[in-house]
Design a protein around this motif. Structure first.
Motif, short mmCIF file in Angstrom:
data_model
loop_
_atom_site.label_atom_id
_atom_site.label_comp_id
_atom_site.label_asym_id
_atom_site.label_seq_id
_atom_site.Cartn_x
_atom_site.Cartn_y
_atom_site.Cartn_z
N LEU A 124 31.45 -39.80 34.86
CA LEU A 124 30.23 -40.05 34.11
C LEU A 124 29.15 -40.57 35.05
O LEU A 124 29.44 -41.34 35.97
CB LEU A 124 30.47 -41.06 33.00
N PRO A 125 27.90 -40.20 34.81
CA PRO A 125 26.82 -40.72 35.66
C PRO A 125 26.65 -42.21 35.46
O PRO A 125 26.98 -42.78 34.41
CB PRO A 125 25.59 -39.93 35.17
N ASP A 126 26.14 -42.87 36.50
CA ASP A 126 25.86 -44.30 36.41
C ASP A 126 24.79 -44.55 35.36
O ASP A 126 23.97 -43.69 35.04
CB ASP A 126 25.39 -44.83 37.76
N GLY A 127 24.80 -45.76 34.84
CA GLY A 127 23.77 -46.13 33.87
C GLY A 127 24.37 -46.95 32.74
O GLY A 127 25.57 -47.21 32.68
N GLY A 128 23.52 -47.35 31.82
CA GLY A 128 23.95 -48.16 30.69
C GLY A 128 23.22 -47.72 29.44
O GLY A 128 22.69 -46.62 29.34
N ARG A 131 22.95 -44.21 25.60
CA ARG A 131 23.42 -42.93 26.10
C ARG A 131 24.77 -43.09 26.80
O ARG A 131 25.68 -42.27 26.61
CB ARG A 131 22.40 -42.33 27.08
N ARG A 132 24.92 -44.12 27.58
CA ARG A 132 26.18 -44.36 28.26
C ARG A 132 27.30 -44.60 27.25
O ARG A 132 28.42 -44.08 27.40
CB ARG A 132 26.04 -45.55 29.19
N GLN A 133 27.02 -45.37 26.21
CA GLN A 133 28.03 -45.63 25.19
C GLN A 133 28.46 -44.33 24.51
O GLN A 133 29.66 -44.12 24.25
CB GLN A 133 27.49 -46.61 24.16
N LEU A 135 28.34 -41.30 25.78
CA LEU A 135 29.12 -40.51 26.73
C LEU A 135 30.54 -41.04 26.85
O LEU A 135 31.50 -40.26 26.93
CB LEU A 135 28.43 -40.51 28.10
N GLU A 136 30.69 -42.36 26.87
CA GLU A 136 32.03 -42.94 26.98
C GLU A 136 32.87 -42.62 25.75
O GLU A 136 34.07 -42.32 25.86
CB GLU A 136 31.91 -44.46 27.17
N GLU A 139 33.82 -38.98 26.03
CA GLU A 139 34.85 -38.80 27.04
C GLU A 139 36.22 -39.19 26.50
O GLU A 139 37.21 -38.46 26.68
CB GLU A 139 34.50 -39.64 28.27
N GLN A 210 22.95 -37.42 41.61
CA GLN A 210 24.32 -37.63 42.08
C GLN A 210 24.46 -37.37 43.58
O GLN A 210 25.28 -37.99 44.26
CB GLN A 210 25.28 -36.71 41.32
#
Length: 381
Positions: A124-128, A131-133, A135-136, A139, A210
């Motif tokens: 997963l791309p870095d970040g918070g 959107r990150r939640q 993606l997690e 996944e 990336q």
């Protein structure tokens, strides 16, 4: 004569938008799967097929517009399109999290008897933030839905196990052999106006965050001030992508000796003329560029990240991620030390000789598909 191991098996390979490694990998799988007796269908964006020509390799291509980023309305359409395309499929193999998310949903809606294989090519791309939640969560749900998760590097495998995947296996992705070079070193150097013994540094990859090209430009600015490398090396970057204008603007503003070449089909020529290849990525699994550089006998400086240490061993100068000073120092060190460069080349050939080739990669997949088809169906999550 023995029947081919996948005779009568319908296989669907699924990928999202790709301009590089994933599309190249899927294209390389089609001929050996067909040779194993499978009826192969590839599903993905129409533009991806235009770039990689899956049908020309023996597959049927069905357009399913799976974008590179989360897009709920477009994803819903993609799920419905893929659900229809999966009719009669025995094994669906999704490449990457985005393709896996769509494939898992499509299977739940109408292809529940199909076995699902997921290959993880990227972290997963870095970040918070939100959107990150999202993606997690996607996944976790996707790796748990798969019958088998194949990971291109050990860190991806460990993460999939942590998320609750039921069956995780390491499945290194092999770079297909490059076409034979059509031009010699002198002719390529002439293209770029290189005279005398000015060094040529080559980078290959999509212009995407990336890949760390911002760090590379920072490093170039540092080695411009290093009196040991005169004239300063020319850096050429083969690849296109969303950061083109931003990078080009920096190159102009700072007058950096860097040329953005766009997408190229003569990577073998570029590597044949290179004094060094550089890979400043923030993360990689089994970089195709790294494999190509070592096979071509080009010294490599790369980030110590993801699967690169296990892929490269002692065959490259590895530097910390995001550290332009260390990157610049390593490039200068290799360019100024011919014995070190020669040792890296020699070790590179030894390291590359131990990598699985395309044939071995495809044979592993055939075995996994056959295993899944022969095994009783498991309860679906």
């Amino acid at each position: 004569m023995a029947e081919p191991p996948l005779q009568g098996c319908r296989v669907t390979e699924v990928l999202a938008t790709s301009t590089g490694g994933v599309g190249t990998h899927v294209r390389s799988l089609v001929p050996p799967l067909v040779a194993a007796g499978a009826d192969v269908q590839v599903c993905g964006p129409g533009a991806t097929d235009e770039l990689f020509g899956f049908a020309g390799r023996g597959a049927r291509f069905t357009p399913v517009e799976i974008s590179a980023g989360l897009a709920p309305a477009a994803d819903a359409r993609a799920v419905q399109a893929l659900r229809q395309a999966l009719a009669g499929t025995d094994v669906v193999h999704a490449h990457g999290l985005r393709a896996g998310l769509v494939a898992a949903a499509a299977r739940r809606l109408g292809a529940r008897s199909a076995r699902l294989v997921l290959t993880l090519h990227n972290a997963l791309p870095d970040g918070g933030g939100l959107r990150r939640q999202l993606l997690e969560r996607a996944e976790r749900a996707t790796v748990r839905a798969a019958d088998v998760v194949l990971a291109a590097s050990e860190d991806l495998a460990a993460n999939a196990r942590r998320l609750g995947a039921r069956d995780v296996r390491l499945a290194p992705v092999s770079a297909p052999p490059l076409p034979r070079a059509t031009r010699g070193r002198a002719e390529v150097r002439e293209e770029f106006g290189l005279v005398d013994d000015r060094a040529l540094v080559v980078a290959v990859g999509r212009l995407h965050p990336q890949k760390g090209y911002d760090v590379l430009l920072d490093a170039v600015a540092r080695w411009l001030a290093d009196q040991r490398v005169r004239p300063a090396p020319l850096v050429v970057v083969a690849g296109d992508g969303p950061l083109h204008d931003e990078l080009a603007g920096r190159i102009r503003a700072e007058r950096l000796p860097v040329s953005l070449l766009g997408r190229r089909d003569d990577v073998a020529d570029l590597l044949g003329a290179a004094d060094l290849c550089v890979l400043p990525s923030r993360w990689e699994a089994r970089s195709l560029t790294a494999q190509e550089a070592l096979r071509a006998g080009v010294p490599l400086v790369a980030s110590r990240t993801g699967g690169l240490p296990e892929l490269l061993g002692d065959a490259a100068e590895l530097v910390p991620v995001g550290d332009p000073e260390a990157l610049a120092a390593a490039v200068v060190r290799v360019l100024c030390d011919s014995a070190l460069a020669a040792a890296l080349v020699e070790e590179g050939f030894r390291q590359a000789a131990g990598w699985p080739d395309e044939e071995a990669t495809a044979a592993q997949l055939v075995e996994i598909y056959r295993e899944l088809l022969d095994a009783p169906a498991r309860p679906r999550p």
